[in-house]
Design a protein around this motif. Structure first.
Motif, PDB file in Angstrom:
ATOM      1  N   ASN A 113       0.830  -1.192   0.000  1.00 22.45           N
ATOM      2  CA  ASN A 113       0.000   0.000   0.000  1.00 22.45           C
ATOM      3  C   ASN A 113       0.874   1.255   0.000  1.00 22.45           C
ATOM      4  OD1 ASN A 113      -2.406  -1.497   0.068  1.00 22.45           O
ATOM      5  ND2 ASN A 113      -2.299  -1.679   2.294  1.00 22.45           N
ATOM      6  N   ALA A 133      -5.044   1.649  -0.572  1.00 21.01           N
ATOM      7  CA  ALA A 133      -5.095   0.187  -0.583  1.00 21.01           C
ATOM      8  C   ALA A 133      -4.939  -0.337  -2.007  1.00 21.01           C
ATOM      9  CB  ALA A 133      -6.408  -0.291   0.022  1.00 21.01           C
ATOM     10  N   HIS A 137      -3.118  -5.261  -6.408  1.00 22.74           N
ATOM     11  CA  HIS A 137      -3.847  -4.868  -7.599  1.00 22.74           C
ATOM     12  C   HIS A 137      -2.938  -4.960  -8.827  1.00 22.74           C
ATOM     13  CE1 HIS A 137      -6.873  -3.343  -4.838  1.00 22.74           C
ATOM     14  NE2 HIS A 137      -7.690  -3.217  -5.865  1.00 22.74           N
ATOM     15  N   ARG A 178      -8.835   4.660  -3.727  1.00 26.52           N
ATOM     16  CA  ARG A 178      -8.612   3.513  -2.853  1.00 26.52           C
ATOM     17  C   ARG A 178      -8.008   3.893  -1.497  1.00 26.52           C
ATOM     18  NH1 ARG A 178      -8.867   1.649  -7.815  1.00 26.52           N
ATOM     19  NH2 ARG A 178      -9.620  -0.462  -8.188  1.00 26.52           N
ATOM     20  N   LEU A 183     -12.523   5.418   1.437  1.00 26.59           N
ATOM     21  CA  LEU A 183     -13.255   4.179   1.698  1.00 26.59           C
ATOM     22  C   LEU A 183     -14.143   4.278   2.936  1.00 26.59           C
ATOM     23  CD1 LEU A 183     -10.477   1.543   0.905  1.00 26.59           C
ATOM     24  CD2 LEU A 183     -12.404   2.197  -0.536  1.00 26.59           C
ATOM     25  N   ARG A 192     -18.081  -0.239  -0.404  1.00 26.08           N
ATOM     26  CA  ARG A 192     -16.634  -0.302  -0.172  1.00 26.08           C
ATOM     27  C   ARG A 192     -15.990  -1.279  -1.149  1.00 26.08           C
ATOM     28  NH1 ARG A 192     -13.213   0.966   4.246  1.00 26.08           N
ATOM     29  NH2 ARG A 192     -11.281  -0.258   4.202  1.00 26.08           N
ATOM     30  N   THR A 193     -16.633  -2.421  -1.362  1.00 28.49           N
ATOM     31  CA  THR A 193     -16.106  -3.390  -2.326  1.00 28.49           C
ATOM     32  C   THR A 193     -16.083  -2.810  -3.731  1.00 28.49           C
ATOM     33  OG1 THR A 193     -16.917  -5.231  -0.985  1.00 28.49           O
ATOM     34  CG2 THR A 193     -16.442  -5.691  -3.304  1.00 28.49           C
ATOM     35  N   GLN A 196     -13.152  -0.524  -4.203  1.00 28.33           N
ATOM     36  CA  GLN A 196     -11.871  -1.224  -4.251  1.00 28.33           C
ATOM     37  C   GLN A 196     -11.727  -2.122  -5.470  1.00 28.33           C
ATOM     38  OE1 GLN A 196     -12.199  -2.869  -0.107  1.00 28.33           O
ATOM     39  NE2 GLN A 196     -10.121  -2.074   0.089  1.00 28.33           N
TER      40      GLN A 196
END
Length: 251
Positions: A113, A133, A137, A178, A183, A192-193, A196
């Protein structure tokens, strides 16, 4: 330092002389191992590679809805790991026909992060300090690439056709969207999902044609004329894509 690095050292390079805290160079470690096979009509190269980039820095300039200010965000501690394998084959079918084939597959990910510091554009006051976050990814580079072509060369003429494919492409993750600061405004676990999530872009494929002629115009001098037709199948390609900040509305 490169021009890009000099610009990224300044929070707002056009009119603000303030630099990011503790300016530094990015560290990149890279290595590869290759195997070469050469036969009368075939040359094959296979390569394993890995590149690790750490402590990268990026400056984002945007209007912050939460603070109600035009802001400059300094994102630091950006770490990436690229690991992959590539195969290249060059085949001579005959005296006039040859082909090249390439397949590259890998995993390109963020490994940690990142830190985010948001500054007010007007006076450089710190508006927020948070974390982004982005760990695990995907980076925006395609993780599967394939290229194939066939070329004819005879009597000064060159004719070629090629196919390119890019797969497993993803939208470049937004460091700001992110961040924990954003968030925490999600009104539900689903929101929130959604914030992200990382969108996968459609695969892309193009077909190109090329025709050229070398013309002798004097002793030791020649003129090469070429006609190229790119993407003749009309594929829609998004080279790079970025997400934009959109906050969910609380009920």
């Amino acid at each position: 330092l490169s021009l890009r690095r000099q610009r990224q050292m300044c929070i707002r390079d056009r009119y603000n002389n303030r630099t990011v805290d503790s300016p530094h160079l990015v560290t990149t470690l890279a290595g590869e191992a290759s195997y070469h096979l050469t036969l009368p009509r075939l040359r094959l190269v296979s390569t394993l590679y890995a590149t690790y980039t750490t402590n990268d820095c990026h400056v984002a300039r945007y209007y912050d809805d939460i603070a109600g200010l035009y802001t400059n965000a300094v994102i630091s501690g950006i770490d990436r790991l690229h690991i992959g394998v590539e195969f290249i084959a060059r085949v001579t079918w005959s005296q006039i026909f040859s082909s090249t084939f390439m397949v590259n597959g890998g995993s390109y990910r963020y490994t940690d992060n990142a830190s985010v510091v948001v500054y007010a554009d007007a006076n450089n006051d710190i508006a927020a300090t948070t974390r982004s976050a982005i760990k695990s990814h995907h980076c925006s580079a395609p993780e599967l690439t394939a290229i194939a072509d066939i070329t004819l060369r005879k009597a000064g003429w060159t004719a070629a056709a090629s196919v390119q494919y890019w797969g497993f492409r993803h939208v470049e993750p937004s460091y700001i969207r992110r961040s924990e600061r954003i968030l925490q405004h999600a009104s539900s676990p689903e929101d929130r999902t959604m914030l992200q999530a990382q969108q996968r872009l459609p695969d892309a494929c193009t077909v190109d044609l090329r025709l050229g002629k070398s013309i002798n115009i004097g002793e030791g001098t020649s003129l090469y004329v070429q006609l190229s037709l790119g993407n003749i199948v009309g594929s829609h390609i998004i080279p790079v894509s970025y997400t934009h900040l959109t906050l969910p509305t609380k009920a």
